[in-house]
Design a protein around this motif. Sequence first.
Motif, mmCIF file in Angstrom:
data_model
loop_
_atom_site.group_PDB
_atom_site.id
_atom_site.type_symbol
_atom_site.label_atom_id
_atom_site.label_comp_id
_atom_site.label_asym_id
_atom_site.label_seq_id
_atom_site.Cartn_x
_atom_site.Cartn_y
_atom_site.Cartn_z
ATOM 1 N N VAL A 79 72.754 14.705 8.485
ATOM 2 C CA VAL A 79 71.527 15.461 8.286
ATOM 3 C C VAL A 79 71.334 16.080 9.479
ATOM 4 O O VAL A 79 71.035 15.600 10.490
ATOM 5 N N PRO A 80 70.882 17.381 9.412
ATOM 6 C CA PRO A 80 70.876 18.412 8.285
ATOM 7 C C PRO A 80 72.136 19.313 8.416
ATOM 8 O O PRO A 80 72.380 20.003 7.340
ATOM 9 N N ARG A 81 72.982 19.189 9.118
ATOM 10 C CA ARG A 81 74.272 20.184 9.467
ATOM 11 C C ARG A 81 75.167 19.932 8.143
ATOM 12 O O ARG A 81 75.591 21.095 7.719
ATOM 13 N N LEU A 82 75.480 18.864 7.694
ATOM 14 C CA LEU A 82 76.430 18.887 6.841
ATOM 15 C C LEU A 82 76.428 17.558 6.005
ATOM 16 O O LEU A 82 76.951 16.352 6.021
ATOM 17 N N PRO A 83 75.249 17.513 5.076
ATOM 18 C CA PRO A 83 74.606 16.456 4.473
ATOM 19 C C PRO A 83 75.920 15.776 3.348
ATOM 20 O O PRO A 83 76.916 16.578 3.016
ATOM 21 N N ALA A 84 75.703 14.180 3.434
ATOM 22 C CA ALA A 84 76.762 13.588 2.670
ATOM 23 C C ALA A 84 76.632 14.084 1.053
ATOM 24 O O ALA A 84 75.583 14.462 0.622
ATOM 25 N N THR A 85 77.680 14.026 0.465
ATOM 26 C CA THR A 85 77.675 14.622 -1.062
ATOM 27 C C THR A 85 78.456 13.441 -1.793
ATOM 28 O O THR A 85 79.191 12.972 -1.455
ATOM 29 N N VAL A 86 77.777 13.519 -3.025
ATOM 30 C CA VAL A 86 78.642 12.603 -4.406
ATOM 31 C C VAL A 86 78.616 13.434 -5.349
ATOM 32 O O VAL A 86 77.868 14.592 -5.551
ATOM 33 N N THR A 87 79.313 13.175 -6.242
ATOM 34 C CA THR A 87 79.457 13.882 -7.681
ATOM 35 C C THR A 87 79.113 13.053 -8.660
ATOM 36 O O THR A 87 79.504 11.892 -8.907
ATOM 37 N N THR A 88 78.212 13.566 -9.803
ATOM 38 C CA THR A 88 77.946 12.703 -10.976
ATOM 39 C C THR A 88 78.925 12.908 -11.955
ATOM 40 O O THR A 88 79.853 13.735 -11.897
ATOM 41 N N PRO A 89 78.884 12.235 -13.065
ATOM 42 C CA PRO A 89 79.666 12.336 -14.238
ATOM 43 C C PRO A 89 80.015 13.606 -14.818
ATOM 44 O O PRO A 89 80.998 14.125 -15.350
ATOM 45 N N ASP A 90 78.771 14.416 -14.572
ATOM 46 C CA ASP A 90 78.878 15.664 -15.493
ATOM 47 C C ASP A 90 79.359 16.891 -14.361
ATOM 48 O O ASP A 90 79.381 17.905 -14.769
#
Length: 177
Positions: A89-100
Amino acid sequence: MEASLDTGPVRLERRTRIGVEETGGELEARLAVLGAQALLEVLEDLGAHRAVPQPEAGVCYASKLTREDAELDFAEDASALARRIRALVPRLPATVTTPDGTRLKLLAASALEDAANAAPGTILAIDRAGLSIATGAGRLRVTALQIAGGKGTRLAGPDLANALGQRLAAGDELVRG
């Protein structure tokens, strides 16, 4: 000056502790001030600061962060994941994907030591405290996030619970990236 990156002699060294909850952006801002102060100190009396060669041992190159660095692997332990989220944070926030297929940018999180009793990446709860996720060891509590592609609004507390409560439920599984 030397041709390669960060290899020349050093005239002054300053050390600082990294706060337990400090983000990468907060640390960067503090280091900018500390570095500027050190530079002024050396320039004010260059002769008092002898150039000392850097030792070869321990030298490493930190490569540029990529999107892959921001993708979380919930098989890791909760404390490592919380540190990664803060660091990015804040340059390249961690990401995840939801089932949709919705991508979430995680902006703040903490590690909870208690056992999750679910597969890593499984949502355990969504409430005012945040989004609780099972990890390889412990639980990760996400306390602030942003829905990617949305209005860029930081969601925390009741807003987070309200926004995600319609998209996710306990038992859903988040995936990397």
